[in-house]
Scaffold this motif. Structure first.
Motif, PDB file in Angstrom:
ATOM      1  N   ALA A 223       7.763   3.018   9.793  1.00 19.10           N
ATOM      2  CA  ALA A 223       8.630   2.234  10.673  1.00 19.10           C
ATOM      3  C   ALA A 223      10.092   2.142  10.387  1.00 19.10           C
ATOM      4  O   ALA A 223      10.639   2.091  11.546  1.00 19.10           O
ATOM      5  CB  ALA A 223       7.917   0.614  10.613  1.00 19.10           C
ATOM      6  N   LEU A 224      10.505   2.126   9.232  1.00 22.79           N
ATOM      7  CA  LEU A 224      11.933   2.205   8.729  1.00 22.79           C
ATOM      8  C   LEU A 224      12.744   3.677   9.517  1.00 22.79           C
ATOM      9  O   LEU A 224      13.682   3.436   9.989  1.00 22.79           O
ATOM     10  CB  LEU A 224      12.055   2.129   7.422  1.00 22.79           C
ATOM     11  N   PHE A 225      12.005   4.553   9.459  1.00 24.39           N
ATOM     12  CA  PHE A 225      12.505   5.931   9.987  1.00 24.39           C
ATOM     13  C   PHE A 225      12.650   5.684  11.114  1.00 24.39           C
ATOM     14  O   PHE A 225      13.796   6.157  11.669  1.00 24.39           O
ATOM     15  CB  PHE A 225      11.388   7.212   9.525  1.00 24.39           C
TER      16      PHE A 225
ATOM     17  N   PHE B 159      16.511   6.218  12.612  1.00 20.15           N
ATOM     18  CA  PHE B 159      16.603   7.183  13.445  1.00 20.15           C
ATOM     19  C   PHE B 159      17.007   7.074  14.871  1.00 20.15           C
ATOM     20  O   PHE B 159      17.537   8.052  15.487  1.00 20.15           O
ATOM     21  CB  PHE B 159      15.498   8.389  13.396  1.00 20.15           C
ATOM     22  N   TYR B 160      16.645   5.886  15.394  1.00 21.69           N
ATOM     23  CA  TYR B 160      16.963   5.505  16.740  1.00 21.69           C
ATOM     24  C   TYR B 160      18.514   5.289  16.995  1.00 21.69           C
ATOM     25  O   TYR B 160      18.930   5.838  18.136  1.00 21.69           O
ATOM     26  CB  TYR B 160      16.179   4.025  16.800  1.00 21.69           C
ATOM     27  N   PHE B 161      19.028   4.926  15.839  1.00 23.90           N
ATOM     28  CA  PHE B 161      20.601   4.760  16.224  1.00 23.90           C
ATOM     29  C   PHE B 161      21.294   6.002  15.577  1.00 23.90           C
ATOM     30  O   PHE B 161      22.635   6.152  15.607  1.00 23.90           O
ATOM     31  CB  PHE B 161      20.987   3.676  15.098  1.00 23.90           C
TER      32      PHE B 161
ATOM     33  N   ILE C 138      -1.031   3.144   1.883  1.00 20.46           N
ATOM     34  CA  ILE C 138      -1.240   2.844   3.663  1.00 20.46           C
ATOM     35  C   ILE C 138       0.068   1.964   3.822  1.00 20.46           C
ATOM     36  O   ILE C 138       0.681   2.009   4.944  1.00 20.46           O
ATOM     37  CB  ILE C 138      -2.610   2.216   4.141  1.00 20.46           C
ATOM     38  N   ILE C 139       0.081   1.005   3.052  1.00 18.68           N
ATOM     39  CA  ILE C 139       1.173  -0.197   3.330  1.00 18.68           C
ATOM     40  C   ILE C 139       2.529   0.730   3.065  1.00 18.68           C
ATOM     41  O   ILE C 139       3.598   0.426   4.131  1.00 18.68           O
ATOM     42  CB  ILE C 139       1.194  -1.258   2.058  1.00 18.68           C
ATOM     43  N   VAL C 140       2.709   1.602   1.941  1.00 21.31           N
ATOM     44  CA  VAL C 140       3.939   2.074   1.926  1.00 21.31           C
ATOM     45  C   VAL C 140       4.333   2.890   3.042  1.00 21.31           C
ATOM     46  O   VAL C 140       5.204   3.204   3.699  1.00 21.31           O
ATOM     47  CB  VAL C 140       4.063   2.912   0.699  1.00 21.31           C
ATOM     48  N   GLU C 141       3.050   3.898   3.452  1.00 16.61           N
ATOM     49  CA  GLU C 141       3.514   4.942   4.871  1.00 16.61           C
ATOM     50  C   GLU C 141       3.759   4.139   5.887  1.00 16.61           C
ATOM     51  O   GLU C 141       4.656   4.485   6.774  1.00 16.61           O
ATOM     52  CB  GLU C 141       2.232   5.837   4.707  1.00 16.61           C
ATOM     53  N   THR C 142       3.211   2.907   6.242  1.00 21.93           N
ATOM     54  CA  THR C 142       3.340   2.153   7.339  1.00 21.93           C
ATOM     55  C   THR C 142       4.636   1.759   7.522  1.00 21.93           C
ATOM     56  O   THR C 142       5.570   1.743   8.436  1.00 21.93           O
ATOM     57  CB  THR C 142       2.323   1.056   7.588  1.00 21.93           C
TER      58      THR C 142
ATOM     59  N   LEU D 171       8.263  21.588   9.171  1.00 22.90           N
ATOM     60  CA  LEU D 171       9.293  22.455   9.117  1.00 22.90           C
ATOM     61  C   LEU D 171       9.776  22.908  10.359  1.00 22.90           C
ATOM     62  O   LEU D 171      10.805  23.550  10.891  1.00 22.90           O
ATOM     63  CB  LEU D 171       8.973  23.811   8.011  1.00 22.90           C
ATOM     64  N   PHE D 172       8.927  22.934  11.364  1.00 26.49           N
ATOM     65  CA  PHE D 172       9.040  23.540  12.615  1.00 26.49           C
ATOM     66  C   PHE D 172       9.224  22.561  13.913  1.00 26.49           C
ATOM     67  O   PHE D 172       9.205  23.049  14.906  1.00 26.49           O
ATOM     68  CB  PHE D 172       7.991  24.486  13.073  1.00 26.49           C
ATOM     69  N   ALA D 173       9.268  21.114  13.371  1.00 20.08           N
ATOM     70  CA  ALA D 173       9.177  20.354  14.379  1.00 20.08           C
ATOM     71  C   ALA D 173      10.519  20.423  15.328  1.00 20.08           C
ATOM     72  O   ALA D 173      11.564  20.451  14.693  1.00 20.08           O
ATOM     73  CB  ALA D 173       9.159  18.695  13.478  1.00 20.08           C
ATOM     74  N   LYS D 174      10.684  20.018  16.501  1.00 18.42           N
ATOM     75  CA  LYS D 174      11.722  20.154  17.474  1.00 18.42           C
ATOM     76  C   LYS D 174      12.504  18.760  17.538  1.00 18.42           C
ATOM     77  O   LYS D 174      13.664  18.948  18.085  1.00 18.42           O
ATOM     78  CB  LYS D 174      11.188  20.648  18.816  1.00 18.42           C
ATOM     79  N   SER D 175      11.958  17.750  17.119  1.00 20.53           N
ATOM     80  CA  SER D 175      12.576  16.337  17.359  1.00 20.53           C
ATOM     81  C   SER D 175      12.367  15.526  16.047  1.00 20.53           C
ATOM     82  O   SER D 175      11.372  15.803  15.164  1.00 20.53           O
ATOM     83  CB  SER D 175      12.072  15.722  18.485  1.00 20.53           C
ATOM     84  N   ARG D 176      13.206  14.457  15.659  1.00 20.55           N
ATOM     85  CA  ARG D 176      12.794  13.543  14.695  1.00 20.55           C
ATOM     86  C   ARG D 176      11.624  12.942  14.796  1.00 20.55           C
ATOM     87  O   ARG D 176      11.007  12.498  13.965  1.00 20.55           O
ATOM     88  CB  ARG D 176      14.103  12.613  14.819  1.00 20.55           C
ATOM     89  N   THR D 177      11.394  12.573  16.080  1.00 17.66           N
ATOM     90  CA  THR D 177       9.982  11.542  16.281  1.00 17.66           C
ATOM     91  C   THR D 177       8.940  12.380  15.744  1.00 17.66           C
ATOM     92  O   THR D 177       7.884  12.101  15.350  1.00 17.66           O
ATOM     93  CB  THR D 177      10.020  11.425  17.908  1.00 17.66           C
ATOM     94  N   SER D 178       8.736  13.775  16.124  1.00 16.39           N
ATOM     95  CA  SER D 178       7.870  14.750  15.783  1.00 16.39           C
ATOM     96  C   SER D 178       7.689  14.903  14.272  1.00 16.39           C
ATOM     97  O   SER D 178       6.697  14.772  13.656  1.00 16.39           O
ATOM     98  CB  SER D 178       8.085  16.078  16.400  1.00 16.39           C
ATOM     99  N   ALA D 179       8.892  15.018  13.585  1.00 13.52           N
ATOM    100  CA  ALA D 179       8.778  15.116  12.149  1.00 13.52           C
ATOM    101  C   ALA D 179       8.293  13.647  11.276  1.00 13.52           C
ATOM    102  O   ALA D 179       7.585  13.834  10.517  1.00 13.52           O
ATOM    103  CB  ALA D 179      10.302  15.271  11.710  1.00 13.52           C
ATOM    104  N   ILE D 180       8.603  12.733  12.145  1.00 13.32           N
ATOM    105  CA  ILE D 180       8.294  11.389  11.555  1.00 13.32           C
ATOM    106  C   ILE D 180       6.869  11.258  11.916  1.00 13.32           C
ATOM    107  O   ILE D 180       6.028  10.813  10.616  1.00 13.32           O
ATOM    108  CB  ILE D 180       8.996  10.239  12.074  1.00 13.32           C
ATOM    109  N   ILE D 181       6.194  11.670  12.795  1.00 19.56           N
ATOM    110  CA  ILE D 181       4.854  11.620  13.249  1.00 19.56           C
ATOM    111  C   ILE D 181       3.873  12.417  12.319  1.00 19.56           C
ATOM    112  O   ILE D 181       2.998  12.138  11.589  1.00 19.56           O
ATOM    113  CB  ILE D 181       4.294  11.716  14.736  1.00 19.56           C
ATOM    114  N   LEU D 182       4.478  13.778  12.144  1.00 19.56           N
ATOM    115  CA  LEU D 182       3.595  14.604  11.021  1.00 19.56           C
ATOM    116  C   LEU D 182       3.845  14.115   9.752  1.00 19.56           C
ATOM    117  O   LEU D 182       2.785  14.376   8.889  1.00 19.56           O
ATOM    118  CB  LEU D 182       4.420  15.971  11.252  1.00 19.56           C
ATOM    119  N   ASN D 183       4.926  13.328   9.346  1.00 22.38           N
ATOM    120  CA  ASN D 183       4.950  12.884   7.789  1.00 22.38           C
ATOM    121  C   ASN D 183       4.203  11.677   7.573  1.00 22.38           C
ATOM    122  O   ASN D 183       3.523  11.661   6.692  1.00 22.38           O
ATOM    123  CB  ASN D 183       6.751  12.507   7.719  1.00 22.38           C
TER     124      ASN D 183
END
Length: 803
Positions: A690-692, A696-698, A682-686, A646-658
């Motif tokens: 990766a898809l996120f 989000f890169y684009f 593990i498969i689903v999360e990986t 909820l307090f992540a400052k960037s998308r990358t941080s939010a993805i890593i925390l997720n």
């Protein structure tokens, strides 16, 4: 017999095969293949006539849903035999007619698929003994007729007519379903035969009258009885073969069948008598009254169909009073109205089917159905004129045509009903003959209009789109056969009376089986009785009204159009659409957070409020397993990760925390000794992570929205409340086990299914059908994606000027 069940599904099987055969043979020839289906079924069902006439019935049951008492039971008796012969016999002639009527440019494969679906559905309706199975086929007739009426879907009027018929008939069908369920609640059976045999002990039940009303709602909407008749004229936008089939011999007769089939259940009640007979007699008058003013021949036939259906419905209502009388001479006299109804049912299918085909011929050959543009066609189209003359005069009730016989029986029944004690002291007993006679006069008028204004008088070639000429012989075969039947039934009516009408009467009045006089002798001459004088009056007054038509036709302009039932329907439809649009815009804001807010608040109020309101918040942790330090650590990590998102400052941080949250769940599965679930997680999360990252890169730069502090407080309260309700619900369920856990059963998976992995065994054996359907869903989704990829825009297009 199993063969009856096969007969129901034969059209469905043929409908499946048509698209494949359609690709292999020339376009027009597909009709000859389809023609074999109703023809063979008609011959098959005709072979049962002698045995059914001898009193035999045929029952076959396929066990289906045992726990609910729903089985696929077919029942062939005299009543279902009449309707099945009409469905297949007229269906054969309609398909033969359509082969020459429809152009090769039409989508014939689609047309015949729809027609076969409808044919199978109608056979299912008349042969089904189980109420739930009957309902399924009943609604399938509405769906397939919707497709047939909207066959020319690029026409606005076709779409409108299909929608109108669907809304009205399906609404009635849903009401009928509620009535069926009430019957089951009362009797404990879905079998029509069992309900008939035991209904005497349930007539005082509080659900008896509501069930009757709801079942009649279904019958009235399907058979276009007033005020639900408004869908039938608009349904005439369908191709003429569809109109000849659905609206003369099949779909509109489904409601007639339902009333006849349920007469042994409700027929002894005065409410049934009044509802069926009064609605029928008014529909008879209203349909004939509106038919006279029509200038489109097909619209005229639509209102005449409404009128004739009202006549049949009225007779069924009048005949039902015989059940109230008990076995007596008077009872047998009243039941003859039902005999007349069944007789006119057959007659109407013959002359109305022929007339619809005649109108189709005029439209096909001349390019118009407008009476104002027609005239003087007798010399150009002598065969078509002859068929029209036979069909119209039969509908008018003139000899020597079959309509005269059943119309005379109708008059006799209407006159004799005045002797009922319930009617003799009031005006109602006299109103029936008066209204019936007036409607018959109007029927004579519009029947004469069909013949005189179309085929006689002055010819106007400049008003026609094409030069007048006779139709090809192939298009004349089907209506000619029906015209021959009109004449043949007049001269040999008792053949039908003995072999078809007698067993049908036994089905409608099982308590009177074998009673002398139940099936009267059909004769064209009964002496100088009131019915004959009524017929003479119809001819005399009808002739005068026809020749003075231009002087009194102005009465149709007195009432403004906005007072019509069609206007009421359109206004209701528009207001409903506007209301739905306003309501939808009020909550479809386009913001995902609003949708989550609605869902969460609903869940909190309904589930949380329900728990606290009923006092079910009791938590018992005494039987729970102990929690180890490893599990505490993993849960704490999950909590920290979830809050940190909820307090992540960037998308990358939010993805890593997720990802931390997801992998922590996988570790928890490992600790709890569920390696297969851990691997899946593990498969689903990986893949998800990766898809996120890829997606989000684009995306453009993330700018967090600045919300008001009040919004943050409200969102926080919703989030805390939602989490609290879910937690409490889980603890309540865990601590209040009302039944032994189903896991105990699955622990014996090796002995039951031969698998040592319980999860795999559940997926592959215990819930194999569920897994199979999930795979089918994925397969269909894949097919849909493939179709979208391969879809190419068509070249050109249809004429959509009326859209």
């Amino acid at each position: 017999m199993l063969i009856i069940t096969i007969a129901i599904f034969a059209p469905f099987l043929a409908a499946v095969l048509v698209p494949f055969i359609y690709k292999q043979i020339p376009n027009r020839n597909i009709g000859w293949f389809v023609l074999l289906v109703p023809l063979l079924l008609f011959l098959l069902l005709s072979s049962f006539i002698p045995n059914v006439a001898s009193g035999n019935v045929y029952i076959h049951t396929i066990q289906w849903i045992e726990s609910a008492g729903i089985h696929f039971t077919t029942y062939l008796d005299g009543l279902s035999l009449i309707f099945s012969l009409l469905i297949t016999g007229v269906g054969t002639l309609v398909i033969l007619y359509s082969i020459y009527y429809l152009s090769e440019r039409e989508s014939l494969g689609r047309f015949y698929v729809y027609l076969l679906l409808f044919m199978g559905a109608m056979l299912g309706v008349v042969f089904s003994d189980n109420l739930m199975v009957l309902y399924v086929f009943w609604e399938l007739t509405s769906i397939s007729s919707f497709l047939l009426i909207a066959f020319w879907y690029y026409r606005k009027k076709s779409r409108y007519g299909a929608q109108k018929s669907m809304l009205i008939t399906v609404t009635g069908g849903v009401g009928m379903l509620a009535g069926f369920i009430m019957l089951f609640v009362m009797t404990g059976s879905y079998s029509v035969r069992e309900i008939i045999s035991s209904i005497g002990q349930y007539t005082d039940d509080s659900l008896f009258m509501p069930a009757m009303a709801l079942i009649l709602l279904g019958a009235f909407t399907k058979s276009a009885q007033f005020p639900f008749h408004i869908w039938l004229p608009d349904a005439m936008e369908a191709p003429t073969p569809v109109s000849a089939y659905l609206h003369s011999a099949t779909m509109v007769k489904a409601g007639i069948y339902l009333v006849a089939r349920f007469t042994p259940i409700f027929g002894g009640e005065m409410v049934w008598f009044y509802a069926v007979s009064c609605v029928g007699i008014f529909t008879l008058f209203w349909g004939s009254f509106n038919a006279v003013k029509q200038t489109d021949l097909k619209a005229l036939l639509a209102y005449s169909t409404i009128s004739q259906l009202g006549l049949i419905m009225c007779l069924l209502g009048l005949g039902s009073i015989g059940l109230r009388e008990g076995y007596s001479a008077n009872a047998i006299l009243y039941t003859q109205a039902t005999f007349a109804a069944l007789f006119h049912l057959i007659n109407h299918s013959t002359f109305k089917g022929a007339l619809f085909m005649v109108v189709g011929i005029l439209d096909h050959e001349l390019g118009t159905r407008d009476i104002r543009r027609l005239g003087g066609l007798m010399s150009f189209m002598p065969a078509t004129f002859t068929i029209a003359l036979i069909g119209s005069f039969s509908m008018a009730g003139l000899p020597p045509f079959n309509g005269f016989l059943s119309k005379e029986m109708f008059f006799e029944a209407i006159v004799s009903i005045r002797n009922l004690d319930i009617l003799s002291t009031g005006m109602l007993g006299s109103m029936f003959p008066v209204v019936a006679w007036i409607a018959s006069v109007l029927t004579f008028v519009y029947s004469v209009i069909i013949v005189f204004q179309t085929f006689l008088g002055q010819h106007h070639p400049t008003r026609l789109d094409r030069k007048a000429h006779e139709a090809p012989i192939g298009m004349l075969i089907a209506p000619s056969i029906l015209a021959v039947l009109v004449l043949g039934i007049f001269f040999f009516p008792n053949v039908i009376g003995s072999y078809l009408l007698r067993p049908a009467m036994m089905a409608v009045f099982p308590a009177f089986e074998g009673a002398p006089g139940l099936v009267p002798e059909i004769s064209a001459w009964h002496g100088f009785n009131p019915a004959l004088w009524m017929t003479v009056g119809v001819v005399v007054v009808g002739t005068l009204l026809y020749f003075s038509l231009r002087y009194w036709k102005g009465i149709y302009n007195i009432a403004p159009m906005r007072w019509s039932l069609d206007s009421l329907y359109n206004s209701l439809l528009i207001r409903t659409e506007l209301g739905a649009s306003v309501l939808t815009r009020s909550y479809m804001t386009g913001y995902l957070r609003d949708y989550f807010t609605y869902i969460f608040i609903f869940f909190i109020v309904v589930v949380g409020g329900g728990l606290f309101w009923t006092g079910q918040v009791t938590i018992d942790l005494s039987n729970d397993a102990s929690i180890t330090i490893n599990e505490y650590i993993i849960v704490c990590v999950m909590m920290v990760a979830a809050v940190a998102i909820l307090f992540a400052k960037s998308r990358t941080s939010a993805i890593i925390l997720n990802g931390v949250l997801g992998y922590s769940i996988a570790i928890l599965f490992v600790v709890l000794r569920a390696p297969d679930l851990a691997l899946t997680q593990i498969i689903v999360e990986t893949v998800t992570t990766a898809l996120f990252l890829l997606c989000f890169y684009f995306l453009p730069e993330w700018k967090k929205e600045k919300s008001l502090w009040t919004t943050k407080i409200i969102n926080g309260m919703i989030a805390i409340s939602m989490g609290t309700v879910v937690t409490v619900l889980g603890l309540v369920v865990q601590g209040n086990k009302m039944f032994e856990s189903i896991s105990v059963y699955f622990e014996n998976a090796y002995d039951l299914a031969g698998g040592s992995n319980i999860v795999n065994t559940i997926l592959g054996d215990f819930r194999a059908f569920d897994t199979m359907l999930e795979v089918v869903v994925l397969f269909l989704a894949g097919i849909g994606v493939f179709a979208l990829i391969k879809l190419k825009a068509g070249k050109g297009g249809r004429d959509v000027e009326d859209q």
